[in-house]
Structures are given as C-alpha cells and as structure tokens.
Design a protein around this motif. Sequence first.
Motif, PDB file in Angstrom:
ATOM      1  N   ILE A   1      -1.487   8.908  -3.619  1.00  0.00           N
ATOM      2  CA  ILE A   1      -2.578   9.703  -3.033  1.00  0.00           C
ATOM      3  C   ILE A   1      -2.047  11.018  -2.493  1.00  0.00           C
ATOM      4  O   ILE A   1      -2.627  12.089  -2.734  1.00  0.00           O
TER       5      ILE A   1
ATOM      6  N   ALA B   1       0.817  -1.214   0.000  1.00  0.00           N
ATOM      7  CA  ALA B   1       0.000   0.000   0.000  1.00  0.00           C
ATOM      8  C   ALA B   1       0.853   1.268   0.000  1.00  0.00           C
ATOM      9  O   ALA B   1       0.341   2.355  -0.245  1.00  0.00           O
TER      10      ALA B   1
ATOM     11  N   GLU C   1       3.078   2.464  -2.103  1.00  0.00           N
ATOM     12  CA  GLU C   1       3.068   3.192  -3.372  1.00  0.00           C
ATOM     13  C   GLU C   1       1.730   3.880  -3.601  1.00  0.00           C
ATOM     14  O   GLU C   1       1.674   4.984  -4.142  1.00  0.00           O
ATOM     15  N   ARG C   2       0.645   3.235  -3.184  1.00  0.00           N
ATOM     16  CA  ARG C   2      -0.679   3.876  -3.314  1.00  0.00           C
ATOM     17  C   ARG C   2      -0.756   5.132  -2.463  1.00  0.00           C
ATOM     18  O   ARG C   2      -1.274   6.155  -2.897  1.00  0.00           O
ATOM     19  N   TRP C   3      -0.240   5.049  -1.234  1.00  0.00           N
ATOM     20  CA  TRP C   3      -0.246   6.221  -0.357  1.00  0.00           C
ATOM     21  C   TRP C   3       0.615   7.339  -0.925  1.00  0.00           C
ATOM     22  O   TRP C   3       0.270   8.518  -0.830  1.00  0.00           O
TER      23      TRP C   3
END
Length: 196
Positions: free
Chosen positions: A24, A17, A19-21
């Motif tokens: 975002i 997660a 990289e997603r954060w």
Amino acid sequence: MIKPLYDWTMSKINNPAGERWLGILSFAESSFFPIPPDVMLIPMVLADRAKAWRLATITTIASVLGAVLGYLIGMFLFDSVAQPLLDLYGYGEKYQAFADYYDEYGILIVLVAGLTPIPFKVITIASGVAGLNPFVFILSAIPARGLRFYLVAGLLWKFGEPIRTFIEKRLTLLFILGTVLLIGGFVALKFLIPAS
C-alpha cells in the motif's frame, strides 16, 4: 522519539499484514503520498533477510502499479486532481516547461526519478500530463523502481546484521539524513524543472 517508532515498525514486520502495508505504501508513494517505501522495506528486510527478494518484488510491483495511477491522474484528471497535487508540491507553474522535455527526454526522466530521491509521484503525474507513451512509461518505470528496491534489498540481504547494528546505533542521525534526502529531492526537482 524515533526509537519507539522503529521498535513498533520492527514488531509489526512479521505480522501477515506487514507485506500488505508495504504494498500500500509503495503504491501510494508513486502516485500521491510523500513517504518513500524504504521506511518499511529496510526494517522488513532486516527483520527477515530470507524475504529480501519477495519484499523487493512486492515493493516494485506495487510501486509500478501506483505509477500507473499517477500517470492516469495526470492524463485524465489534470484539472481536478493532478493540478492541485502539483500545486501542493510546488510544481504547478512549471509543469508545461517540464512537459516539453518529455518529447526528448521522457525515458531518461522516468529512469532517473525512479532511482533517486526525486519525488516519483511528480514524475508519474507529469508523464500523464505530457502524454508520454504509456508503454514507454511503464517499461521505464519497471527497471527504475526494480533496480532501486532490489539494490536496497540485496545490500541488506548481503550485509544485514552489520547494517542493522549500524542503523540501530545511529537511528536519529539516519532519520534526519532520510528527511534531508526527501526534502532535497523536492528541492532538486524544483531546480531541474525550468521556469515556464
């Protein structure tokens, strides 16, 4: 106080997660959020230097997409969203004078703001308000944000371990310096935007 936060960030970086954060945060920073993505990008690259270019790409793409949202906020939601955001950051009264500069210096404004601690979200919203050509805006934002994030990732990729050691030894000082640069960016923007 900062060391536990740094350690927590470093422990989450290899989490899928992470990289997603990063994406975002990069997206939000370009349109409405005050914290720059460097706070995640730097420790993530230091934790795994082989991912430096991937992380810079994620940060750049998400930042440009967030910039488009900021532009759209300025263009279509000025009264309900953009004006309150500009007021929140203390630029509401100066936006018209700032918008006038876009006729002549729009590309330069986006390029400089994209590379410096000047709050990019203010520029993205103001670009929409001023009606800067959207293609010019995007074509200015891509190299500005890309150069900034690829430069950070490249330096960390090349000199990673000594930089990591330097950061970990001087974490509090660097946090204070980062905070000063962030606040300085907002202050600089106040002086760069002429009174209307």
